[in-house]
Design an enzyme around this catalytic site. Sequence first.
Site, PDB file in Angstrom:
ATOM      1  N   ALA A  69      -7.729   0.631   7.443  1.00 52.40           N
ATOM      2  CA  ALA A  69      -7.538   2.081   7.505  1.00 52.40           C
ATOM      3  C   ALA A  69      -6.233   2.447   6.822  1.00 52.40           C
ATOM      4  O   ALA A  69      -5.311   1.635   6.727  1.00 52.40           O
ATOM      5  CB  ALA A  69      -7.532   2.556   8.955  1.00 52.40           C
ATOM      6  N   ASP A  70      -6.171   3.684   6.368  1.00 49.42           N
ATOM      7  CA  ASP A  70      -4.936   4.200   5.781  1.00 49.42           C
ATOM      8  C   ASP A  70      -4.874   5.697   6.039  1.00 49.42           C
ATOM      9  O   ASP A  70      -5.912   6.365   6.097  1.00 49.42           O
ATOM     10  CB  ASP A  70      -4.879   3.912   4.275  1.00 49.42           C
ATOM     11  N   THR A  71      -3.661   6.209   6.180  1.00 46.03           N
ATOM     12  CA  THR A  71      -3.450   7.630   6.455  1.00 46.03           C
ATOM     13  C   THR A  71      -2.318   8.140   5.582  1.00 46.03           C
ATOM     14  O   THR A  71      -1.276   7.493   5.476  1.00 46.03           O
ATOM     15  CB  THR A  71      -3.105   7.854   7.943  1.00 46.03           C
ATOM     16  N   GLY A  84      -8.502   7.386   5.771  1.00 48.90           N
ATOM     17  CA  GLY A  84      -9.628   6.624   5.266  1.00 48.90           C
ATOM     18  C   GLY A  84      -9.874   5.422   6.157  1.00 48.90           C
ATOM     19  O   GLY A  84      -8.936   4.807   6.660  1.00 48.90           O
TER      20      GLY A  84
END
Length: 197
Positions: free
Chosen positions: A73-75, A110
């Site tokens: 995940a990435d933010t 994501g």
Amino acid sequence: MEPFDIYLASASPRRRELLRQIGVRYRLLDVAISETRLDNEAPEAYVRRVARDKARAGLALIDEKPPRAVLGADTVIVIDDEVLGKPQDRAEAIAMLQRLSGRTHQVLSGVALIDREEYEALNVSQVTFRGLNRAECERYWQTGESQGKAGAYAIQGYAAAFVRELCGSYSGVMGLPLYETAQLLQQVGIDLFSDRD
């Protein structure tokens, strides 16, 4: 060995906390990837790619046949079409907070879940900050919460007092949108509400 559902390719304590919140059992994988944004890469494409790269890097570390699913995940924070990543120092953090002051920004999260196939999701939330003066930004920096956080703030901490309005996913702003994550887990056969022992 404790049973587990997925591998988590993330060092984020927030993501661990959020997975525990919905009862997902995980084993951590230590991955190192480049999080540099490509030239002319749209923020949505960037956050999706980094989440996917983390999951792929995690998958490369395990030796299971068939492979158990790996979550990445990435933010990122987006304002004026610019991505605000993690601040490098105090001055950058304070500049980011002042830029967010009194304005609405987007938080893009994501998520990628990979086993034999790849599944992805994107959550977009809108966050509006009340006006912040420089002294407040300075005091917030002193809490230590800005460090290692996209946009220099953590909604689950003191910065909750800055948020005048949130339209979207609270967990997504924290770093892992749980609705989308649960949907992806179902894609690989993990039902959160069944006995999985």
